[in-house]
Design a protein around this motif. Structure first.
Motif, PDB file in Angstrom:
ATOM      1  N   SER A  95      13.201  52.604  34.936  1.00  0.00           N
ATOM      2  CA  SER A  95      12.543  53.908  34.819  1.00  0.00           C
ATOM      3  C   SER A  95      12.326  54.564  36.173  1.00  0.00           C
ATOM      4  N   LEU A  96      12.679  53.895  37.257  1.00  0.00           N
ATOM      5  CA  LEU A  96      12.564  54.448  38.605  1.00  0.00           C
ATOM      6  C   LEU A  96      13.941  54.879  39.094  1.00  0.00           C
ATOM      7  N   ASP A  97      13.977  55.981  39.832  1.00  0.00           N
ATOM      8  CA  ASP A  97      15.227  56.515  40.371  1.00  0.00           C
ATOM      9  C   ASP A  97      15.057  56.770  41.864  1.00  0.00           C
ATOM     10  N   PRO A  98      16.055  56.408  42.681  1.00  0.00           N
ATOM     11  CA  PRO A  98      15.980  56.715  44.113  1.00  0.00           C
ATOM     12  C   PRO A  98      16.315  58.179  44.369  1.00  0.00           C
ATOM     13  N   LYS A  99      15.563  58.788  45.264  1.00  0.00           N
ATOM     14  CA  LYS A  99      15.771  60.193  45.615  1.00  0.00           C
ATOM     15  C   LYS A  99      15.475  60.384  47.093  1.00  0.00           C
ATOM     16  N   THR A 100      15.838  61.569  47.583  1.00  0.00           N
ATOM     17  CA  THR A 100      15.412  62.008  48.910  1.00  0.00           C
ATOM     18  C   THR A 100      14.562  63.256  48.746  1.00  0.00           C
ATOM     19  N   ALA A 101      13.465  63.318  49.465  1.00  0.00           N
ATOM     20  CA  ALA A 101      12.557  64.460  49.368  1.00  0.00           C
ATOM     21  C   ALA A 101      11.821  64.613  50.689  1.00  0.00           C
ATOM     22  N   THR A 102      11.126  65.739  50.823  1.00  0.00           N
ATOM     23  CA  THR A 102      10.393  66.040  52.054  1.00  0.00           C
ATOM     24  C   THR A 102       8.980  65.468  51.954  1.00  0.00           C
ATOM     25  N   PHE A 103       8.617  64.666  52.931  1.00  0.00           N
ATOM     26  CA  PHE A 103       7.290  64.059  52.999  1.00  0.00           C
ATOM     27  C   PHE A 103       6.535  64.670  54.167  1.00  0.00           C
ATOM     28  N   THR A 104       5.306  65.083  53.942  1.00  0.00           N
ATOM     29  CA  THR A 104       4.475  65.710  54.970  1.00  0.00           C
ATOM     30  C   THR A 104       3.397  64.724  55.401  1.00  0.00           C
ATOM     31  N   HIS A 105       3.383  64.396  56.687  1.00  0.00           N
ATOM     32  CA  HIS A 105       2.382  63.483  57.225  1.00  0.00           C
ATOM     33  C   HIS A 105       1.044  64.197  57.382  1.00  0.00           C
ATOM     34  N   ASN A 106       0.020  63.404  57.680  1.00  0.00           N
ATOM     35  CA  ASN A 106      -1.315  63.972  57.852  1.00  0.00           C
ATOM     36  C   ASN A 106      -1.405  64.894  59.054  1.00  0.00           C
ATOM     37  N   ASP A 107      -0.532  64.680  60.053  1.00  0.00           N
ATOM     38  CA  ASP A 107      -0.553  65.549  61.230  1.00  0.00           C
ATOM     39  C   ASP A 107       0.293  66.804  61.063  1.00  0.00           C
ATOM     40  N   GLY A 108       0.847  67.013  59.875  1.00  0.00           N
ATOM     41  CA  GLY A 108       1.609  68.222  59.603  1.00  0.00           C
ATOM     42  C   GLY A 108       3.105  68.074  59.766  1.00  0.00           C
ATOM     43  N   ARG A 109       3.583  66.932  60.260  1.00  0.00           N
ATOM     44  CA  ARG A 109       5.020  66.733  60.416  1.00  0.00           C
ATOM     45  C   ARG A 109       5.679  66.564  59.059  1.00  0.00           C
ATOM     46  N   SER A 110       6.834  67.184  58.893  1.00  0.00           N
ATOM     47  CA  SER A 110       7.611  67.064  57.658  1.00  0.00           C
ATOM     48  C   SER A 110       8.922  66.362  57.969  1.00  0.00           C
ATOM     49  N   GLY A 144       9.447  57.749  39.340  1.00  0.00           N
ATOM     50  CA  GLY A 144       9.562  57.404  37.932  1.00  0.00           C
ATOM     51  C   GLY A 144       8.267  56.824  37.410  1.00  0.00           C
ATOM     52  N   THR A 145       8.383  55.852  36.545  1.00  0.00           N
ATOM     53  CA  THR A 145       7.202  55.259  35.921  1.00  0.00           C
ATOM     54  C   THR A 145       7.212  53.748  36.080  1.00  0.00           C
ATOM     55  N   ILE A 146       5.995  53.195  36.099  1.00  0.00           N
ATOM     56  CA  ILE A 146       5.777  51.755  36.145  1.00  0.00           C
ATOM     57  C   ILE A 146       5.158  51.327  34.806  1.00  0.00           C
ATOM     58  N   PRO A 147       5.691  50.333  34.098  1.00  0.00           N
ATOM     59  CA  PRO A 147       5.099  49.904  32.826  1.00  0.00           C
ATOM     60  C   PRO A 147       3.722  49.297  33.040  1.00  0.00           C
ATOM     61  N   VAL A 199      -0.577  47.452  24.144  1.00  0.00           N
ATOM     62  CA  VAL A 199       0.343  48.595  24.112  1.00  0.00           C
ATOM     63  C   VAL A 199       0.875  48.823  25.518  1.00  0.00           C
ATOM     64  N   ASN A 200       2.180  49.136  25.628  1.00  0.00           N
ATOM     65  CA  ASN A 200       2.803  49.411  26.915  1.00  0.00           C
ATOM     66  C   ASN A 200       2.740  50.915  27.205  1.00  0.00           C
ATOM     67  N   TYR A 201       2.161  51.254  28.334  1.00  0.00           N
ATOM     68  CA  TYR A 201       2.112  52.632  28.802  1.00  0.00           C
ATOM     69  C   TYR A 201       2.963  52.743  30.059  1.00  0.00           C
ATOM     70  N   ASN A 202       3.360  53.977  30.369  1.00  0.00           N
ATOM     71  CA  ASN A 202       4.163  54.246  31.573  1.00  0.00           C
ATOM     72  C   ASN A 202       3.352  55.104  32.528  1.00  0.00           C
ATOM     73  N   ILE A 203       3.080  54.565  33.705  1.00  0.00           N
ATOM     74  CA  ILE A 203       2.298  55.271  34.717  1.00  0.00           C
ATOM     75  C   ILE A 203       3.262  55.911  35.711  1.00  0.00           C
TER      76      ILE A 203
END
Length: 368
Positions: A50-65, A73-76, A82-86
């Motif tokens: 249920s997890l997929d690898p991707k690339t995305a923009t991450f912004t640090h606490n100091d403002g750097r992107s 995705g989701t973790i069971p 009952v099984n839930y997906n988080i």
């Protein structure tokens, strides 16, 4: 259950393309750890489909992107049978895998983060002992997902946000009509919008996969060509270096041959008419006469060196036979070795001076 082979092949191509980028578009991971990062993500996807690898923009606490890899995705979460997906997002920071990733719970619009929660902050940031005690290289994403599932099972971090029940509307002529669901129309429009977006995303994703495959093949060809060129450059440089060294060696040998030829020629010219005047009972010691001080000093040093060598040999033989005491043997060898060292050092200096004089003489004749 493992993902289909087609999906795994697509994930392989995506990770290979993303981690092989160079230049401004390269991901900010150390080159020595990219293969381990790729293997960690592949193991995670194989265990949690249920997890997929991707690339995305991450912004640090100091403002750097910065553009980073993530597992989205989701973790069971098994809870009360009952099984839930988080929904979660696992960010691989620049220092991964030497340092732990950054995990966020990613609630949908119908979910709310539980407050307070032991492991999840109000912003969704997850804090676990496994992340705090991260040890390279034994720690990995599969074990992290397992710890997340176990922690969420003990204390679920999300719960559904209930919608308010629809209010009945009065109708003319009768008490109340059938209650209308104000979310029905919005839900259909939302589903149509999501389907359209998913269709567009699939088309764009297919085009990107084809482009990445073509770029990957082209990149591999260029890297192979670059490797071949570097190997040939090293071979050419090594061959050129060997030729230069061989040239220098031949020039030195040529100089030595020229000097020896000149010395022999001079000696032949000086002694060409002396053969007729030789006597039968000529003493061998008088046959050679040094023409200069340096040659005489060289002859004396060489004779003394060889004489000391013979004396040491005789003393060594006497010591082995038992006719010479050990302490006397050591004392005499030490004295003779010291004297022999000075004779050899003097002979070496004289040889250098004679060599310089011969080189200067040959150079003067060549210029004249």
């Amino acid at each position: 259950m493992a993902p289909p082979p087609a999906k795994m092949q697509e994930i392989h191509q995506f990770l290979s393309s993303a981690l092989s980028q160079r230049g401004p578009s390269a991901l900010p991971y150390d080159e020595t750890t990219k293969s381990l990062i790729r293997q960690h993500l592949l193991n995670l996807i194989s265990s949690y489909t249920s997890l997929d690898p991707k690339t995305a923009t991450f912004t640090h606490n100091d403002g750097r992107s910065v553009i980073l890899l993530q597992a989205d995705g989701t973790i069971p979460m098994p809870f009360q049978g009952v099984n839930y997906n988080i929904p979660v997002v696992i960010w691989l920071l620049e220092s991964y895998p030497h340092y732990p990733p950054c995990v966020y719970v990613n609630p949908t619009r119908d979910m709310i983060i539980k407050r307070p929660h032991t492991n999840v902050s109000p912003s969704g940031l997850v804090s676990l002992p496994y992340l705090q005690n991260w040890v390279y290289p034994s720690s990995n994403l599969v074990d992290l997902a397992s710890h997340l599932s176990a922690a969420f099972s003990r204390d679920p971090p999300l719960y559904s946000q209930r919608r308010p029940p629809p209010q009945p509307s009065p109708s003319i002529g009768s008490g109340y009509s059938r209650p209308l669901n104000p979310y029905q129309t919005d839900g259909a429009a939302e589903v149509y919008k999501k389907n359209a977006i998913n269709k567009i995303v699939e088309m764009v994703h297919g085009d990107l996969v084809l482009m990445r495959s073509a770029r990957e093949v082209e990149t591999e060809g260029l890297l192979s060509l670059q490797s071949g060129l570097k190997r040939r450059e090293e071979e050419i440089n090594n061959g050129l270096k060997e030729m230069v060294n061989e040239k220098e060696t031949l020039e030195q040998q040529l100089q030595v041959i020229a000097m020896n030829t000149d010395v022999l020629g001079s000696w032949i010219r000086e002694n060409q008419g002396k053969a007729k005047n030789l006597l039968v009972d000529l003493d061998v010691g008088d046959a050679f006469e040094c023409s200069e001080t340096l040659s005489k000093q060289m002859l004396e040093c060489t004779a003394l060196d060889l004489a000391i060598e013979d004396v040491v040999y005789s003393m060594d033989k006497s010591f082995r036979d038992g006719s010479l005491p050990f302490d006397q043997y050591l004392r005499n060898v030490r004295l003779l070795s010291r004297e022999q060292f000075f004779h050899r050092a003097t002979a070496e200096k004289v040889r250098e001076i004679q060599m310089d004089a011969q080189v200067a003489s040959i150079a003067a004749r060549l210029h004249s």
